[in-house]
Design a protein around this motif. Sequence first.
Motif, PDB file in Angstrom:
ATOM      1  N   PRO A  89      11.235  -6.800   7.599  1.00 59.96           N
ATOM      2  CA  PRO A  89      10.654  -7.239   9.106  1.00 59.96           C
ATOM      3  C   PRO A  89       9.088  -7.349   9.052  1.00 59.96           C
ATOM      4  CG  PRO A  89      11.153  -4.755   8.767  1.00 59.96           C
ATOM      5  CD  PRO A  89      11.549  -5.264   7.596  1.00 59.96           C
ATOM      6  N   ALA A  90       8.548  -6.883   7.954  1.00 60.64           N
ATOM      7  CA  ALA A  90       6.744  -7.402   8.031  1.00 60.64           C
ATOM      8  C   ALA A  90       6.487  -7.060   6.550  1.00 60.64           C
ATOM      9  CB  ALA A  90       6.254  -5.788   9.135  1.00 60.64           C
ATOM     10  N   ILE A  91       5.123  -7.339   6.369  1.00 64.18           N
ATOM     11  CA  ILE A  91       4.524  -7.231   5.043  1.00 64.18           C
ATOM     12  C   ILE A  91       2.933  -6.976   5.562  1.00 64.18           C
ATOM     13  CG2 ILE A  91       4.376  -9.751   4.992  1.00 64.18           C
ATOM     14  CD1 ILE A  91       4.656  -9.248   1.604  1.00 64.18           C
ATOM     15  N   ALA A  92       2.457  -6.274   4.603  1.00 67.11           N
ATOM     16  CA  ALA A  92       0.904  -6.289   4.673  1.00 67.11           C
ATOM     17  C   ALA A  92       0.314  -7.142   3.693  1.00 67.11           C
ATOM     18  CB  ALA A  92       0.386  -4.662   4.479  1.00 67.11           C
ATOM     19  N   ILE A  93      -1.043  -7.776   3.976  1.00 66.17           N
ATOM     20  CA  ILE A  93      -1.713  -8.240   2.968  1.00 66.17           C
ATOM     21  C   ILE A  93      -2.970  -7.676   2.846  1.00 66.17           C
ATOM     22  CG2 ILE A  93      -3.016 -10.817   2.855  1.00 66.17           C
ATOM     23  CD1 ILE A  93       0.132 -11.069   2.819  1.00 66.17           C
ATOM     24  N   THR A  94      -3.132  -7.320   1.566  1.00 59.74           N
ATOM     25  CA  THR A  94      -4.168  -6.417   1.206  1.00 59.74           C
ATOM     26  C   THR A  94      -5.095  -6.754  -0.096  1.00 59.74           C
ATOM     27  OG1 THR A  94      -2.825  -4.675  -0.115  1.00 59.74           O
ATOM     28  CG2 THR A  94      -3.138  -4.224   2.144  1.00 59.74           C
ATOM     29  N   ASP A  95      -5.850  -8.091   0.049  1.00 61.51           N
ATOM     30  CA  ASP A  95      -6.520  -8.413  -0.956  1.00 61.51           C
ATOM     31  C   ASP A  95      -7.727  -7.464  -1.328  1.00 61.51           C
ATOM     32  OD1 ASP A  95      -4.819 -10.641  -1.934  1.00 61.51           O
ATOM     33  OD2 ASP A  95      -5.421 -11.799  -0.072  1.00 61.51           O
ATOM     34  N   HIS A  96      -8.347  -7.813  -2.684  1.00 61.74           N
ATOM     35  CA  HIS A  96      -9.204  -7.055  -3.100  1.00 61.74           C
ATOM     36  C   HIS A  96     -10.679  -7.567  -2.357  1.00 61.74           C
ATOM     37  CE1 HIS A  96      -7.810  -4.378  -5.866  1.00 61.74           C
ATOM     38  NE2 HIS A  96      -7.023  -5.593  -6.527  1.00 61.74           N
ATOM     39  N   GLY A  97     -11.215  -6.561  -1.360  1.00 62.24           N
ATOM     40  CA  GLY A  97     -12.506  -6.965  -0.784  1.00 62.24           C
ATOM     41  C   GLY A  97     -12.691  -8.241   0.103  1.00 62.24           C
ATOM     42  N   GLU A 100       6.336  -3.738   2.663  1.00 62.76           N
ATOM     43  CA  GLU A 100       5.429  -3.352   1.554  1.00 62.76           C
ATOM     44  C   GLU A 100       4.068  -3.544   2.269  1.00 62.76           C
ATOM     45  OE1 GLU A 100       3.484  -2.564  -1.384  1.00 62.76           O
ATOM     46  OE2 GLU A 100       5.450  -3.294  -2.225  1.00 62.76           O
ATOM     47  N   LEU A 101       3.381  -2.270   2.091  1.00 61.28           N
ATOM     48  CA  LEU A 101       2.015  -1.863   2.429  1.00 61.28           C
ATOM     49  C   LEU A 101       0.923  -2.362   1.505  1.00 61.28           C
ATOM     50  CD1 LEU A 101       2.535   0.995   4.781  1.00 61.28           C
ATOM     51  CD2 LEU A 101       2.697  -1.510   5.397  1.00 61.28           C
ATOM     52  N   HIS A 102       1.208  -2.852   0.588  1.00 59.84           N
ATOM     53  CA  HIS A 102      -0.016  -3.038  -0.602  1.00 59.84           C
ATOM     54  C   HIS A 102       0.257  -4.385  -1.518  1.00 59.84           C
ATOM     55  CE1 HIS A 102      -2.997  -0.780  -3.807  1.00 59.84           C
ATOM     56  NE2 HIS A 102      -2.633  -2.247  -3.722  1.00 59.84           N
ATOM     57  N   ALA A 103      -0.071  -5.382  -1.035  1.00 61.30           N
ATOM     58  CA  ALA A 103       0.366  -6.528  -1.649  1.00 61.30           C
ATOM     59  C   ALA A 103      -0.893  -7.512  -1.786  1.00 61.30           C
ATOM     60  CB  ALA A 103       1.536  -7.215  -0.739  1.00 61.30           C
ATOM     61  N   HIS A 104      -0.871  -8.319  -2.919  1.00 54.27           N
ATOM     62  CA  HIS A 104      -1.982  -9.118  -3.238  1.00 54.27           C
ATOM     63  C   HIS A 104      -1.526 -10.605  -3.034  1.00 54.27           C
ATOM     64  CE1 HIS A 104      -4.720  -6.016  -4.101  1.00 54.27           C
ATOM     65  NE2 HIS A 104      -3.735  -5.055  -4.681  1.00 54.27           N
TER      66      HIS A 104
END
Length: 260
Positions: A91-99, A62-66
Motif C-alpha cells: 500500500p505504500a513505500i518509503a524513499i530513503t536515499d543517502h543524504g 518497506e521503510l528503508h529503500a534506495h
Amino acid sequence: MFFDDKEQSNKVSAAFTNGLTVKVKGTVQFDKFSNELVIYPDSISRIFKDSRKDTASVTRIELHAHTRMSNMDAVVSAKMLIQTAAKWGHPAIAITDHGVVQAFPEAHEVAAKAGIKIIYGMEGYLVEEDLNKAWHIILLAKNSVGLRNLYRLVSLSHLKYLHRTPRIPRKILMEYREGLILGSACEAGELIQGIIKGASEEELLNIAAFYDYLEIQPIGNNEFLVREGKVPDHKALQQINIKVCEIADKLNKNVVATGD
C-alpha cells in the motif's frame, strides 16, 4: 561478440529487446579496450522467466529503500521501485536515499498512477557536535511540517555541515525534529554499532531512546561483518537482531523489519 559481416551482426542485434532474459555461456576476460572484465559468448539462449512476486499473506511496507540517487548503493529508478511495490500489492513505500531527496519529484509523479502512497524520507548522517564519527539514521516525514523540516536539514547538511558526507548534527536535528519520524537505520546506525562494540545495557537503552522505532534487517545484509571479522558467525548476526528486539521491548518501541 565479433561478426564476420554486418548482416550477421544486424540479425543477432535485432533479436535483442529491452526486458529480454537470456542465458549466456562464454569466457570471461579482461578487455583492454573497455578496461574491464567482459564475457565473450559461445552461446546465447533466450529464456522465459516469471517476474518476481510477493506471495506473503500480509503485505508489507518497506521503510528503508534506495533509488539510484543513492550513490554506489542502488541502481533502480524511483519509478521502477514504486511500480514494483505497487505490483506486489504494497500500500505504500518509503524513499530513503543517502543524504538527498532528488528522487522525490519522480516518486510523486509515479505514485498517483501506480496507486500507492509515498512516504518521503532520507537516510541521513547523524553526528555529535564534538565528534567526527557519522551514524546513519532514517528520517521519515509524517506531514507537511516534517517534509519542510526535512528539506531544511538537507540544505543545512550540504551547505553548512558537509564533511565527506552531508552531516546533520544532533542539535540541529532536535531543532527541526517536528513532523519527523526517526528510525535507527542499518548496521551503520549508532544502535547496532553500539551492540557490535559491546556497549553496556544502559548505554544501548540511552541510544535507542532517541529513536521513534528500531530497525532490524536480514542477516544477509550484514554478512560482511563476518567476513571482516567484526562478528564471529551468522548466529552472532541473529543475536544482534534479537538484542534490538529486546531493547525495543524494554522501551516499548516498535521494531521494523527493513530491507535496505
